[in-house]
Enzyme design. Sequence first.
Site, mmCIF file in Angstrom:
data_model
loop_
_atom_site.group_PDB
_atom_site.id
_atom_site.type_symbol
_atom_site.label_atom_id
_atom_site.label_comp_id
_atom_site.label_asym_id
_atom_site.label_seq_id
_atom_site.Cartn_x
_atom_site.Cartn_y
_atom_site.Cartn_z
ATOM 1 N N LEU A 113 0.741 -1.160 0.045
ATOM 2 C CA LEU A 113 0.026 0.137 0.052
ATOM 3 C C LEU A 113 0.911 1.125 -0.214
ATOM 4 C CD1 LEU A 113 -2.903 -1.352 2.531
ATOM 5 C CD2 LEU A 113 -2.714 -1.180 -0.259
ATOM 6 N N ARG A 114 2.135 0.963 0.315
ATOM 7 C CA ARG A 114 3.189 2.233 0.215
ATOM 8 C C ARG A 114 2.897 3.455 1.146
ATOM 9 N NH1 ARG A 114 6.170 -1.053 -2.923
ATOM 10 N NH2 ARG A 114 5.658 -1.249 -5.140
ATOM 11 N N HIS A 162 10.439 -13.350 1.776
ATOM 12 C CA HIS A 162 10.922 -13.015 0.408
ATOM 13 C C HIS A 162 12.069 -13.591 0.252
ATOM 14 C CE1 HIS A 162 11.669 -10.712 -3.302
ATOM 15 N NE2 HIS A 162 12.717 -10.879 -2.807
ATOM 16 N N ASN A 211 9.577 -9.244 -9.235
ATOM 17 C CA ASN A 211 10.409 -10.023 -8.525
ATOM 18 C C ASN A 211 9.632 -10.841 -7.395
ATOM 19 O OD1 ASN A 211 12.744 -11.150 -7.427
ATOM 20 N ND2 ASN A 211 13.447 -9.213 -6.319
ATOM 21 N N ASP A 271 0.564 -9.921 -4.609
ATOM 22 C CA ASP A 271 1.771 -9.148 -4.534
ATOM 23 C C ASP A 271 1.617 -7.786 -5.400
ATOM 24 O OD1 ASP A 271 4.274 -8.221 -4.064
ATOM 25 O OD2 ASP A 271 5.489 -9.736 -5.371
ATOM 26 N N HIS A 318 3.710 1.036 -9.087
ATOM 27 C CA HIS A 318 4.655 2.225 -9.368
ATOM 28 C C HIS A 318 4.193 2.938 -10.043
ATOM 29 C CE1 HIS A 318 7.844 -0.248 -7.325
ATOM 30 N NE2 HIS A 318 7.381 -1.341 -7.961
ATOM 31 N N PHE A 357 10.846 -3.314 -9.882
ATOM 32 C CA PHE A 357 10.004 -4.728 -9.973
ATOM 33 C C PHE A 357 8.708 -4.414 -9.618
ATOM 34 C CE2 PHE A 357 14.380 -6.052 -9.256
ATOM 35 C CZ PHE A 357 14.585 -7.007 -10.195
ATOM 36 N N GLY A 358 7.721 -5.104 -10.154
ATOM 37 C CA GLY A 358 6.423 -5.112 -9.609
ATOM 38 C C GLY A 358 5.186 -4.722 -10.614
#
Length: 428
Positions: A62-63, A178, A277, A304, A308, A322-323
């Site tokens: 959720l950043r 991870h 990733n 996941d 971004h 990544f993502g």
Amino acid sequence: MSLLIKNGRLLTETGEISQIEIYIENGTVLEIGNELNRAAAETIDAAGMLIAPGLVDLHVHLREPGGEKKETIETGTKAAARGGFTTVAAMPNTRPVPDSAEQLNKLQERIAETAAVRVLPYASITVRELGKDLTDFEALKEAGAFAFTDDGVGIQAAGMMLEAMKQAAKVDMAIVAHCEDNTLINKGSLHEGKKSAELGVNGIPSVCEAVHIARDVLLAEQAGCHYHVCHISTKESVRAVRDAKRHGIRVTAEVTPHHLLLNEDDIPGHDTNYKMNPPLRSREDQQALIEGLLDGTIDFIATDHAPHTSEEKAEGLELAPFGIVGLETAFPLLYTGLVEKGVITLKQLIDFLTIKPAEAFSLPYGRLEEGSPADLVLIDITHEEKIDPSKFWSKGKNTPFAGWSCKGWPVLTIAEGKIVWSKGSVTA
């Protein structure tokens, strides 16, 4: 507040669909039956819709705090609601990191203020996720931590991981990992295989992930803790988890929709929406993941969700982060890509996104029964439309699935008895 849902279609334990009515009051499912004689403040006609428990995603980013340009608790949980998810677990790779009771309490306050659905916050294993000093597991559990992880950063030192597992076992909490050995990453951008060679970029080898899982399951056996593997991606990793389960080690694992539906052959070129990733692996790895899900080696599916900005993703394969995002597309993608193709059943898909993750972490969610929290989603399994990132509620538009035509779209989501999304609108 009371709600009556009429004319819905519920999937039974045997996989059959029956006509059903559901009465909800004060956030709880009070009655499920065929013809309920109930008066409610609001009645919902679910004719033709499949009713399922609210979906559960135990791996989202959720950043917030620190990465609000990418996502916020508000936008991320609205995206979850639109995707049919009523419970999400938020990863701790924020700034600051929830590595103390004080920071976790601040995060909980922000969740209470802005979240559209239930958010279970992870706490970090190590201070600032630096892999040097363990956090206070007991204090973080008391502050409401869901589990412990340094997600995005594999714990490199075996001694550190063993001690973390011992501390987690003392407070009956899970270590969520991870898995990535930093000495084997090779500054890679894609899976080390034919596509990385074709595009001339460094590759990330499968052993990078599998060697950490093999190490960690033995440490978990020694420590006696619940060990959970994030976003498993290789056939060797599946083999390590399968072997550990056969020997009675308490290990669970998740797999993402993109690793089930895509492999390195699907990468069209230097498109950073295919950079995640762990990376998209070989076709053989993809098949091993499906087999592992079907035989119980892999316990459930998690997105996941990793938003971004478009500017970040425009930096090229080697520099872009990544993502990809996944909350708003998970169910239709999996329904269309796996259920309609006969790979799994509709009952299995719903279980992998509801009861299976809940059971893995002993959560009281993912069920639709009398007395359960009123978390549910209405899904139109016949309507077909294309994935359009411009319509996402998430700030992140980074998906490799843009333009894919899918069936199985959520049309209404109820969390704790409250309508949080309906035909394109969110109320929080």
